[in-house]
Design an enzyme around this catalytic site. Structure first.
Site, PDB file in Angstrom:
ATOM      1  N   LYS A 246       0.855  -1.180   0.000  1.00 34.50           N
ATOM      2  CA  LYS A 246       0.000   0.000   0.000  1.00 34.50           C
ATOM      3  C   LYS A 246       0.897   1.238   0.000  1.00 34.50           C
ATOM      4  O   LYS A 246       1.459   1.621   1.011  1.00 34.50           O
ATOM      5  CB  LYS A 246      -0.923   0.046   1.219  1.00 34.50           C
ATOM      6  CG  LYS A 246      -2.028   1.105   1.048  1.00 34.50           C
ATOM      7  CD  LYS A 246      -2.534   1.641   2.350  1.00 34.50           C
ATOM      8  CE  LYS A 246      -1.697   2.766   2.905  1.00 34.50           C
ATOM      9  NZ  LYS A 246      -1.663   4.007   2.056  1.00 34.50           N
TER      10      LYS A 246
ATOM     11  N   GLU B  56       9.616  16.540  15.593  1.00 40.91           N
ATOM     12  CA  GLU B  56       9.883  16.462  14.164  1.00 40.91           C
ATOM     13  C   GLU B  56       8.959  17.423  13.414  1.00 40.91           C
ATOM     14  O   GLU B  56       7.737  17.350  13.535  1.00 40.91           O
ATOM     15  CB  GLU B  56       9.676  15.041  13.648  1.00 40.91           C
ATOM     16  CG  GLU B  56      10.094  14.875  12.204  1.00 40.91           C
ATOM     17  CD  GLU B  56       9.966  13.447  11.715  1.00 40.91           C
ATOM     18  OE1 GLU B  56      10.881  12.971  11.013  1.00 40.91           O
ATOM     19  OE2 GLU B  56       8.942  12.796  12.027  1.00 40.91           O
TER      20      GLU B  56
ATOM     21  N   CYS C 196      13.268  11.618   6.739  1.00 44.02           N
ATOM     22  CA  CYS C 196      13.405  11.191   8.131  1.00 44.02           C
ATOM     23  C   CYS C 196      14.828  11.399   8.623  1.00 44.02           C
ATOM     24  O   CYS C 196      15.060  11.490   9.828  1.00 44.02           O
ATOM     25  CB  CYS C 196      12.975   9.735   8.295  1.00 44.02           C
ATOM     26  SG  CYS C 196      13.810   8.591   7.188  1.00 44.02           S
TER      27      CYS C 196
ATOM     28  N   GLU D 117       9.979   1.964  10.771  1.00 45.90           N
ATOM     29  CA  GLU D 117      10.991   3.008  10.579  1.00 45.90           C
ATOM     30  C   GLU D 117      10.217   4.310  10.545  1.00 45.90           C
ATOM     31  O   GLU D 117       9.433   4.557   9.632  1.00 45.90           O
ATOM     32  CB  GLU D 117      11.779   2.780   9.291  1.00 45.90           C
ATOM     33  CG  GLU D 117      13.115   3.503   9.261  1.00 45.90           C
ATOM     34  CD  GLU D 117      12.992   4.993   9.029  1.00 45.90           C
ATOM     35  OE1 GLU D 117      13.348   5.772   9.955  1.00 45.90           O
ATOM     36  OE2 GLU D 117      12.526   5.397   7.961  1.00 45.90           O
TER      37      GLU D 117
END
Length: 493
Positions: free
Chosen positions: A172, A382, A281, A247
């Site tokens: 997906k 973040e 990331c 992750e």
């Protein structure tokens, strides 16, 4: 353009008949639609994968690898076409898009080599006339969920080791970037992968993503994305006793010591912070600088940022492209306001670009804060955009403590000429990736990729370590003594 589901070797719309628009973030124009799938579509893909995997697992691994070699050659042949399409749907500048396709090429050839290196172990038995060994075996059907920021690279990090190990895949992709998934599925088909071994189901997280995570015939989920979603997936997989590889986010820092080559450090910071418009990331979002060189580093960073051309990534001269969508723009801008309210000093940027050529796209000015303290939200959370916080320290020990004092642990970097500092940083920085005299980005596919703490759950993409996610160990004992021997009991003749 339409991004259809790819199930059992056939292209088909979602059973709902619904579609989601796909928008070019550089200009806000619609470039196509992606199927909006639900549980029934996911189930069809899983059933196809389940049936195909039984036959695929019986194909010798070197023969499975031959398909990946062909995939690598096709990716290489179509690199420019794929890169341009990637830039259109995701926004990253064209040179970065080419680099991302190259990661897929490299991963194809690397993992194809693992078709002859799916090593197990042989070990002596404690009993006479008995042979002991362990081998890797496939897990079955693998569910893969990937983000929009690296729409082909991350998919190859996950799907290639899964397939060479003998599994089937249901993928997906992110709704924002469905066309790279379409292209990769077509390449797999052209390379001769049997129908059903690689399937793509488009859709959003709450519908298609949840259905994939919760499907009883999918024993492994490999996810890259936000921490909030990753935690939800981990909770669901925990209840279902599924293996899950996560992750997630990062709050990566570049440490600049007082003996650093500042020209090199600036290059590394600018590339790491503003490449992909900070939407990595591994992006550098903190600069931890020794107080003796703070002022000079800031001066040089300001000069470098002023030279960055912002615009449509298809323009070869552009260095910073758009962010993915309006929602991302608003989130970045909220954090900039938070930084100001917290007392950080804005050096450059700090605003949405709305005028002229930027009016229709989603552009944020490269932004640098200074006089940031480690406890500020902009130094801990973040942001996922082109925003950097400069934090001053007095020593390497303090720099390492600041680096390690966040909830994430993906990537860190240090610029220094002192070999002793280098080895202390290599030992004491608590991130899964450490760079010396380079920025926080630039991972190579033959090394494990992933992080510690809030970044992940101990598994890794890329390198041989990726095979651990997609295989199980089977221990095998062959007794050719012709009699019953009992381990730990029969120790004599």
């Amino acid at each position: 353009m339409k991004a259809l589901n790819f199930i059992n070797g056939k292209w088909q719309p979602a059973l709902s008949g619904q579609w989601a628009p796909v928008v070019n973030p550089a200009n806000g124009e619609a470039i196509g639609e992606a199927a909006l799938s639900a549980a029934a579509d996911v189930d069809a893909a899983v059933q196809a994968a389940k049936a195909a995997q039984k036959k695929w697992a019986l194909v010798p691994a070197p023969k499975r690898a031959d398909v990946l070699y062909k995939v690598g050659l096709l990716l290489k042949e179509r690199k420019e076409q794929l890169a341009r399409l990637l830039t259109m749907e995701m926004g990253k500048v064209i040179e970065e898009a080419r680099g991302e396709v190259q990661e897929g090429i490299d991963m194809a050839f690397y993992m194809a080599g693992e078709g002859r290196r799916l090593f197990g172990d042989t070990t002596p038995s404690e009993l006479k006339d008995k042979f002991a060994m362990s081998v890797r075996v496939p897990v079955g059907v693998v569910g893969i969920i990937t983000p929009w920021n690296f729409p082909i690279a991350i998919a190859t990090w996950k799907s290639f080791p899964a397939i060479v190990a003998g599994n089937a895949v249901v993928w997906k992709p992110a709704l924002e970037t469905p066309f790279m998934a379409r292209e990769l599925a077509a390449i797999f088909a052209e390379a001769g992968l049997p129908d059903g071994v690689f399937n793509v189901v488009h859709g959003d997280g709450p519908m298609a993503g949840s259905a994939l995570v919760e499907h009883p015939d999918v024993p492994v989920i490999s996810f890259t994305g936000s921490n909030d979603v990753g935690r939800q997936i981990a909770e669901k997989c925990g209840r279902l006793l599924k293996k899950v590889s996560l992750e997630m986010g990062g709050k990566n820092a570049v440490i600049v010591m007082d003996d650093a080559d500042l020209t090199l450090a600036v290059d590394g910071i600018v590339w790491s912070a503003f490449g992909t418009s900070g939407q990595r990331c591994t992006a550098c979002s903190r600069v931890i600088v020794h107080e003796r060189v703070k002022q000079e580093l800031e001066r040089r960073l300001l000069e470098a940022v002023k030279t960055l051309k912002i615009g449509d990534g298809l323009d070869e001269t552009v260095k910073v492209g758009p962010v993915i969508h309006e929602e991302a723009l608003k989130k970045i801008d909220r954090y900039v306001h938070i930084g100001r309210e917290e007392g950080a000093k804005l050096l450059v940027g700090g605003h949405i670009l709305r005028e002229g050529d930027y009016a229709r796209g989603f552009y944020y000015a490269p932004t640098i804060f200074t006089d940031v303290t480690p406890d500020m939200r902009i130094a801990r959370e973040e942001i996922f955009g082109p925003v950097v916080s400069i934090i001053s320290v007095r020593s390497l020990d303090e720099a390492i403590a600041v680096n390690n004092g966040v909830d994430y642990g993906l990537s860190s970097a240090i610029f220094t000429r002192d070999v002793n500092n280098v080895f202390r940083a290599m030992r004491d920085l608590d991130t899964g990736i450490v760079y010396v005299n380079a920025g926080t980005t630039g991972a190579e596919i033959h090394l494990p990729f992933g992080g510690t703490k809030g970044t992940g759950n101990g598994h890794r993409d890329s390198g041989v370590a990726a095979l651990d996610v997609f295989t199980e160990w089977r221990s095998i004992y062959v007794d050719f003594s012709g009699k019953l021997q009992r381990a730990q009991i029969d120790t004599g003749d």
